[in-house]
Design a protein around this motif. Sequence first.
Motif, PDB file in Angstrom:
ATOM      1  N   ASN A  25       0.830  -1.213   0.000  1.00  0.00           N
ATOM      2  CA  ASN A  25       0.000   0.000   0.000  1.00  0.00           C
ATOM      3  C   ASN A  25       0.860   1.256   0.000  1.00  0.00           C
ATOM      4  O   ASN A  25       0.477   2.257  -0.601  1.00  0.00           O
ATOM      5  CB  ASN A  25      -0.947   0.003   1.198  1.00  0.00           C
ATOM      6  CG  ASN A  25      -2.106  -0.940   1.012  1.00  0.00           C
ATOM      7  OD1 ASN A  25      -2.429  -1.321  -0.101  1.00  0.00           O
ATOM      8  ND2 ASN A  25      -2.724  -1.331   2.106  1.00  0.00           N
ATOM      9  N   ALA A  26       1.989   1.212   0.667  1.00  0.00           N
ATOM     10  CA  ALA A  26       2.882   2.379   0.681  1.00  0.00           C
ATOM     11  C   ALA A  26       3.394   2.668  -0.724  1.00  0.00           C
ATOM     12  O   ALA A  26       3.513   3.826  -1.123  1.00  0.00           O
ATOM     13  CB  ALA A  26       4.043   2.142   1.637  1.00  0.00           C
ATOM     14  N   ILE A  27       3.688   1.628  -1.454  1.00  0.00           N
ATOM     15  CA  ILE A  27       4.145   1.809  -2.834  1.00  0.00           C
ATOM     16  C   ILE A  27       2.991   2.301  -3.709  1.00  0.00           C
ATOM     17  O   ILE A  27       3.150   3.194  -4.532  1.00  0.00           O
ATOM     18  CB  ILE A  27       4.719   0.488  -3.393  1.00  0.00           C
ATOM     19  CG1 ILE A  27       6.019   0.153  -2.670  1.00  0.00           C
ATOM     20  CG2 ILE A  27       4.945   0.577  -4.894  1.00  0.00           C
ATOM     21  CD1 ILE A  27       6.528  -1.243  -2.953  1.00  0.00           C
ATOM     22  N   ARG A  28       1.818   1.751  -3.499  1.00  0.00           N
ATOM     23  CA  ARG A  28       0.682   2.064  -4.348  1.00  0.00           C
ATOM     24  C   ARG A  28       0.108   3.453  -4.062  1.00  0.00           C
ATOM     25  O   ARG A  28      -0.193   4.204  -4.981  1.00  0.00           O
ATOM     26  CB  ARG A  28      -0.400   1.013  -4.130  1.00  0.00           C
ATOM     27  CG  ARG A  28      -1.566   1.141  -5.088  1.00  0.00           C
ATOM     28  CD  ARG A  28      -2.704   0.274  -4.647  1.00  0.00           C
ATOM     29  NE  ARG A  28      -2.691  -1.005  -5.334  1.00  0.00           N
ATOM     30  CZ  ARG A  28      -3.463  -2.016  -4.999  1.00  0.00           C
ATOM     31  NH1 ARG A  28      -4.257  -1.936  -3.966  1.00  0.00           N
ATOM     32  NH2 ARG A  28      -3.423  -3.132  -5.681  1.00  0.00           N
ATOM     33  N   PHE A  29      -0.043   3.811  -2.795  1.00  0.00           N
ATOM     34  CA  PHE A  29      -0.747   5.033  -2.431  1.00  0.00           C
ATOM     35  C   PHE A  29       0.133   6.098  -1.792  1.00  0.00           C
ATOM     36  O   PHE A  29      -0.280   7.242  -1.661  1.00  0.00           O
ATOM     37  CB  PHE A  29      -1.883   4.731  -1.434  1.00  0.00           C
ATOM     38  CG  PHE A  29      -2.904   3.790  -1.970  1.00  0.00           C
ATOM     39  CD1 PHE A  29      -3.743   4.159  -2.995  1.00  0.00           C
ATOM     40  CD2 PHE A  29      -3.018   2.521  -1.450  1.00  0.00           C
ATOM     41  CE1 PHE A  29      -4.688   3.275  -3.496  1.00  0.00           C
ATOM     42  CE2 PHE A  29      -3.968   1.629  -1.934  1.00  0.00           C
ATOM     43  CZ  PHE A  29      -4.795   2.017  -2.962  1.00  0.00           C
ATOM     44  N   GLY A  30       1.314   5.721  -1.352  1.00  0.00           N
ATOM     45  CA  GLY A  30       2.139   6.632  -0.576  1.00  0.00           C
ATOM     46  C   GLY A  30       2.711   7.770  -1.395  1.00  0.00           C
ATOM     47  O   GLY A  30       2.995   7.641  -2.576  1.00  0.00           O
ATOM     48  N   ARG A  31       2.857   8.899  -0.734  1.00  0.00           N
ATOM     49  CA  ARG A  31       3.528  10.048  -1.334  1.00  0.00           C
ATOM     50  C   ARG A  31       4.569  10.514  -0.341  1.00  0.00           C
ATOM     51  O   ARG A  31       4.392  10.396   0.864  1.00  0.00           O
ATOM     52  CB  ARG A  31       2.540  11.181  -1.594  1.00  0.00           C
ATOM     53  CG  ARG A  31       1.479  10.821  -2.608  1.00  0.00           C
ATOM     54  CD  ARG A  31       0.628  11.988  -2.995  1.00  0.00           C
ATOM     55  NE  ARG A  31       0.115  12.683  -1.824  1.00  0.00           N
ATOM     56  CZ  ARG A  31      -0.240  13.961  -1.834  1.00  0.00           C
ATOM     57  NH1 ARG A  31      -0.149  14.674  -2.913  1.00  0.00           N
ATOM     58  NH2 ARG A  31      -0.704  14.528  -0.744  1.00  0.00           N
ATOM     59  N   SER A  32       5.637  11.068  -0.854  1.00  0.00           N
ATOM     60  CA  SER A  32       6.702  11.515   0.033  1.00  0.00           C
ATOM     61  C   SER A  32       6.268  12.782   0.765  1.00  0.00           C
ATOM     62  O   SER A  32       5.308  13.454   0.377  1.00  0.00           O
ATOM     63  CB  SER A  32       7.976  11.791  -0.761  1.00  0.00           C
ATOM     64  OG  SER A  32       7.813  12.937  -1.560  1.00  0.00           O
ATOM     65  N   LYS A  33       6.997  13.100   1.823  1.00  0.00           N
ATOM     66  CA  LYS A  33       6.707  14.300   2.597  1.00  0.00           C
ATOM     67  C   LYS A  33       6.869  15.545   1.726  1.00  0.00           C
ATOM     68  O   LYS A  33       6.092  16.498   1.838  1.00  0.00           O
ATOM     69  CB  LYS A  33       7.649  14.351   3.797  1.00  0.00           C
ATOM     70  CG  LYS A  33       7.279  15.372   4.839  1.00  0.00           C
ATOM     71  CD  LYS A  33       8.150  15.200   6.072  1.00  0.00           C
ATOM     72  CE  LYS A  33       7.690  16.105   7.185  1.00  0.00           C
ATOM     73  NZ  LYS A  33       8.466  15.900   8.399  1.00  0.00           N
ATOM     74  N   ALA A  34       7.856  15.536   0.839  1.00  0.00           N
ATOM     75  CA  ALA A  34       8.091  16.673  -0.054  1.00  0.00           C
ATOM     76  C   ALA A  34       6.915  16.869  -1.013  1.00  0.00           C
ATOM     77  O   ALA A  34       6.508  18.013  -1.274  1.00  0.00           O
ATOM     78  CB  ALA A  34       9.376  16.459  -0.831  1.00  0.00           C
ATOM     79  N   ALA A  37       4.074  18.414   0.986  1.00  0.00           N
ATOM     80  CA  ALA A  37       4.355  19.816   1.280  1.00  0.00           C
ATOM     81  C   ALA A  37       4.168  20.673   0.028  1.00  0.00           C
ATOM     82  O   ALA A  37       3.625  21.783   0.100  1.00  0.00           O
ATOM     83  CB  ALA A  37       5.774  19.971   1.820  1.00  0.00           C
ATOM     84  N   ALA A  38       4.589  20.180  -1.115  1.00  0.00           N
ATOM     85  CA  ALA A  38       4.428  20.921  -2.367  1.00  0.00           C
ATOM     86  C   ALA A  38       2.944  21.110  -2.685  1.00  0.00           C
ATOM     87  O   ALA A  38       2.530  22.194  -3.116  1.00  0.00           O
ATOM     88  CB  ALA A  38       5.133  20.192  -3.503  1.00  0.00           C
ATOM     89  N   ASP A  39       2.141  20.075  -2.475  1.00  0.00           N
ATOM     90  CA  ASP A  39       0.701  20.189  -2.716  1.00  0.00           C
ATOM     91  C   ASP A  39       0.068  21.194  -1.764  1.00  0.00           C
ATOM     92  O   ASP A  39      -0.801  21.971  -2.157  1.00  0.00           O
ATOM     93  CB  ASP A  39       0.023  18.835  -2.561  1.00  0.00           C
ATOM     94  CG  ASP A  39       0.267  17.926  -3.753  1.00  0.00           C
ATOM     95  OD1 ASP A  39       0.761  18.423  -4.788  1.00  0.00           O
ATOM     96  OD2 ASP A  39      -0.031  16.721  -3.640  1.00  0.00           O
ATOM     97  N   THR A  40       0.492  21.185  -0.506  1.00  0.00           N
ATOM     98  CA  THR A  40      -0.039  22.128   0.476  1.00  0.00           C
ATOM     99  C   THR A  40       0.314  23.556   0.086  1.00  0.00           C
ATOM    100  O   THR A  40      -0.541  24.455   0.147  1.00  0.00           O
ATOM    101  CB  THR A  40       0.509  21.810   1.880  1.00  0.00           C
ATOM    102  OG1 THR A  40       0.163  20.467   2.212  1.00  0.00           O
ATOM    103  CG2 THR A  40      -0.060  22.744   2.925  1.00  0.00           C
TER     104      THR A  40
END
Length: 57
Positions: A25-34, A37-40
């Motif tokens: 699931n981490a591979i499939r749905f995960g996004r990095s912290k960066a 932050a960029a989306d925010t």
Amino acid sequence: MKPVNLNKLRKAKAKGDAKAKADENAIRFGRSKAEKAADTAREARRLMRLEQHKRDG
């Protein structure tokens, strides 16, 4: 032959299965912290731009 605690084996197998599913699931749905932050930051800029274009009235 040494006796085996079946509860420990069952729990270890369940834990291994859960870890494998979590990794998948981490591979499939995960996004990095960066990426988050960029989306925010992008969303904050979008809202600020929208606010600046509002008309007073």
